[in-house]
Design a protein around this motif. Sequence first.
Motif, PDB file in Angstrom:
ATOM      1  N   LYS A 143      -0.448  -5.864  -6.738  1.00 37.64           N
ATOM      2  CA  LYS A 143      -1.010  -5.045  -5.667  1.00 37.64           C
ATOM      3  C   LYS A 143      -0.764  -3.548  -5.882  1.00 37.64           C
TER       4      LYS A 143
ATOM      5  N   SER B  29       2.533   1.517  -3.448  1.00 40.66           N
ATOM      6  CA  SER B  29       1.549   1.847  -4.468  1.00 40.66           C
ATOM      7  C   SER B  29       1.193   3.328  -4.420  1.00 40.66           C
TER       8      SER B  29
ATOM      9  N   LYS C 225       0.836  -1.207   0.000  1.00 38.75           N
ATOM     10  CA  LYS C 225       0.000   0.000   0.000  1.00 38.75           C
ATOM     11  C   LYS C 225       0.867   1.252   0.000  1.00 38.75           C
ATOM     12  N   THR C 226       1.939   1.240   0.802  1.00 39.84           N
ATOM     13  CA  THR C 226       2.837   2.400   0.859  1.00 39.84           C
ATOM     14  C   THR C 226       3.516   2.623  -0.475  1.00 39.84           C
TER      15      THR C 226
END
Length: 396
Positions: A367, A339, A336-337
Amino acid sequence: MQMSELTALLTPTGLSLLDTLDPVVSTADAARAVSRLRAAGHSPDLVSAVVGQAHLRAKAVAKFGDFAGRMLFTRAGLEQATRLTVAAHHASRMRTAGITRVADLGCGIGGDALAFAAAGLQVTAVDADEVTAAIAAYNLAVFGDTVTVRHGRAEASLPHDVDALWLDPARRAAGHRETRRVGPDDYSPPLGWAFEVAATLPTGIKLGPGHDRDALPADAETQWVSADGTVVELVVWTGALARDGVRRAALLLRGDKVHELTAADDAPDAEVRELGAYLHEPDGAVIRARLVGTLARQLEGGMLDPRIAYITGDAALTSPFVQSFRVRETMPAHAKTVSAALRARGIGTVEIKKRGMDVDPAAFRRKLALRGEGSATLILTRVGQRHLAVLADRVQ
């Protein structure tokens, strides 16, 4: 290939069909060729042999270049065969050591024997498989009396009139699982026998680059070879074929360029440093040879982590032994970081590399929300207990 197929192939009709057949690259090409040859009335053995050889010749171009179109192969023989550019270096070492007569025990389809004969050596080539030996004889026939090809087991075929041996032990694959650890007796000839012989006569033994280092002779030279970025083999050199003061070597072949890093033993690690302006990834041969510390000191860099084969420093480098990346920034290696960072910077194309992290780059890529015109390299690694993502640009 069965002997019946080879017998059908080694006729004027069979060889003529093979030489005039269009390249067979895909299964569709093979199906069309089979249909046409069967419709023309040729036997199933001949059709199978001709189409199979046409397909193997197309695959063999990567290893043998233009010579592939004049050679015959077995599938296993082609997979294990030394590519011609690498075999030329084996032959060169033989010549440099003053070798004039060499026995190639386990010659396969004759890749190394080709290079030995072309370098002017007298060659005795032996293979335990009858079909493979017959194919080697065909491939080496151009050298006339310079090469003698025999069918037999290496252990029973040791000539007494040669200066050196070349051994390319074949792995006995029957009954092996991919997760099973390969031992010395899983090869033909057995490695124990090969190492014993190598202690009495100058010898080169070709092994897979991932071979257990603890099972290698302590007093031999071990050389890992990388061809165009891929580590293709480990060679154990003994006697006059081993160089004084060299026990570890990483040989890099890049087109027509040759580079080598050598040492008297495994290199001690270089000092650990904080991540600098550049991150350098050593070639796989350097890593396999455990010469990363030597290379780091030559490049005036340090290790990013004592257990991870990345070198870091603040100076831009041009070295054949590394791929270099200019560091943009770092962040935790969380999908997430990462991305969010890529999306904010408009990076839509990313090369993902990893070392020291149990992560599948393809799964990690899925992801990421990749959008934009920018491109970068993402390096996933570990520094101490931290999982780190390094956003960088490839320099070389």
